[in-house]
Design an enzyme around this catalytic site. Sequence first.
Site, PDB file in Angstrom:
ATOM      1  N   HIS A   1      -0.659 -11.329  -4.724  1.00  0.00           N
ATOM      2  CA  HIS A   1       0.435 -11.126  -4.482  1.00  0.00           C
ATOM      3  C   HIS A   1       1.570 -12.009  -4.992  1.00  0.00           C
ATOM      4  O   HIS A   1       2.590 -11.566  -5.518  1.00  0.00           O
ATOM      5  CB  HIS A   1       0.896 -10.898  -2.837  1.00  0.00           C
TER       6      HIS A   1
ATOM      7  N   ASP B   1      -3.280  -3.149  -5.186  1.00  0.00           N
ATOM      8  CA  ASP B   1      -2.123  -4.072  -4.758  1.00  0.00           C
ATOM      9  C   ASP B   1      -1.059  -4.249  -5.761  1.00  0.00           C
ATOM     10  O   ASP B   1      -0.177  -4.349  -5.555  1.00  0.00           O
ATOM     11  CB  ASP B   1      -2.860  -5.244  -4.294  1.00  0.00           C
TER      12      ASP B   1
ATOM     13  N   HIS C   1       0.832  -1.272   0.088  1.00  0.00           N
ATOM     14  CA  HIS C   1       0.011  -0.158  -0.130  1.00  0.00           C
ATOM     15  C   HIS C   1       0.951   1.338  -0.008  1.00  0.00           C
ATOM     16  O   HIS C   1       0.462   2.229  -0.654  1.00  0.00           O
ATOM     17  CB  HIS C   1      -0.858   0.089   1.138  1.00  0.00           C
TER      18      HIS C   1
ATOM     19  N   HIS D   1      41.233 -26.763 -15.295  1.00  0.00           N
ATOM     20  CA  HIS D   1      39.890 -25.802 -15.183  1.00  0.00           C
ATOM     21  C   HIS D   1      38.997 -25.976 -16.613  1.00  0.00           C
ATOM     22  O   HIS D   1      38.799 -24.995 -17.073  1.00  0.00           O
ATOM     23  CB  HIS D   1      39.944 -24.437 -14.683  1.00  0.00           C
TER      24      HIS D   1
END
Length: 466
Positions: free
Chosen positions: A290, A267, A80, A369
């Site tokens: 939400h 919202d 809000h 590597h």
Amino acid sequence: MVQEKQRTLKAPVTITGVGLHSGQKVTMNILPAPTNHWYKFKRTDLENSKLIPALAENVVDTSRGTTLQVGEAAVSTVEHVLASLFAMGVDNALIEVDNVEMPISDGSALEFVKAISSVGTVEQENDRVYYEVPKHLAYVDKASKVEEMVVSSSGTKYTVLIDYEMDVLPLQLASLHDLAQFETEVAPCRTFVFLHELEQLVKHNLVKGGDLNNAIVFVEKTISAEEHGRLAKFFNKPDIGVIEELGILNNLKLHFKNEPARHKLLDLIGDMTLVGARMKGHVIAHRPGHRVNVEFAKIIRQKMLEEIATKDVPKIDLNATPLFDIEQIKQKLPHRPPFLLVDKVMEMSETHVVGVKNVTMNEDFFRGHFPGDPVMPGVLQVEAMAQCGGILALSSVPDPENYSTYFMKIDNVKFRQKVVPGDTLVFKLELLSPIRRGLVNMKGTAYVGNNISCEAEMLAQLAKNT
């Protein structure tokens, strides 16, 4: 076209109240903030708590509102106040709170809007930046019959459709196509809950700050005398009943026939601020909540960041004559093969440098590597960026051959994709602040094509050789 400027509050505002679920008192101070700050929260009741940026990646819970967290500090039911700041034209604010929850007030955003209006906003130096949404982005959850999308638009627009497949709350539509109408058309709209949900919340010792003034309660079943008693006791009101034609408890009157849909719009606006920028786009949501809002905000934010990264890719011609070739680089840097990790410098100014590293199978580090899966170590990507930045730093002194640069700190390192033989790494280093007393603070980004492979903020010391 006149470019809009960023805005912040003219003065701080203070709002007090209780948290919806904890019932605990909370004091919120909304403070002016500098340009490009966006919205950040600060827990003043926690010692050494970090700032909590209002960004989608910081959301940790959406079960009872939107909750953000960084480290040990969390803030909940933030939607809000975020919607109010955004819609009232505030681009930058620091929200300080002395508890985890925001004040619930009457379940709407009206108190936040009034507080912001009471002090007004002030124009700032930097331009307001909008993310111009591409033609179409969408999020679909078939299981919950939820769909949200955003389409390109010349402005910022929102449309919400709610449909709970219940007689008590039929299909409703709400739209906001002009943020100037937020204060009167959306901000007063209160949160709502179904009676069966309320009963579960009460059972789990939540909504301690709830009363019949901050929620619309929809009743989807017949209330027994026993339930009447429980509700009356919970809300401390002896005359609770149901307005049959509306299907809600008789605690309040609706501000609008479609107040529930308008609250879902509220919202949605708050949750969409978690994208981290204003948008030019029309957000359309069917059955929003939400969780879905946040997931969609993450999709939009990721798309936005990818486009920003692409725009920032150095525009160089790899076949052009370099500003510095490998022999000239060796005159500026003390590094030598196999640890010299910059092949050429393509451009340089007083504040930035762009360099290139051609990654081949002959690199010494590929022997270990990794055998059968050659990958350039991330630490060597950072080192290569630092060497490129070192060329810029050493160019700031008249006798660079008498100086070296040494790492002091590396922050915000992110590795976004593998770098393998055949890739061409392009480094872009930018000063984050002027070089002072030998301290060099830079932001470095490494690209392979249009994609970021690595980024980091680096602090180094430019020191004279002894």
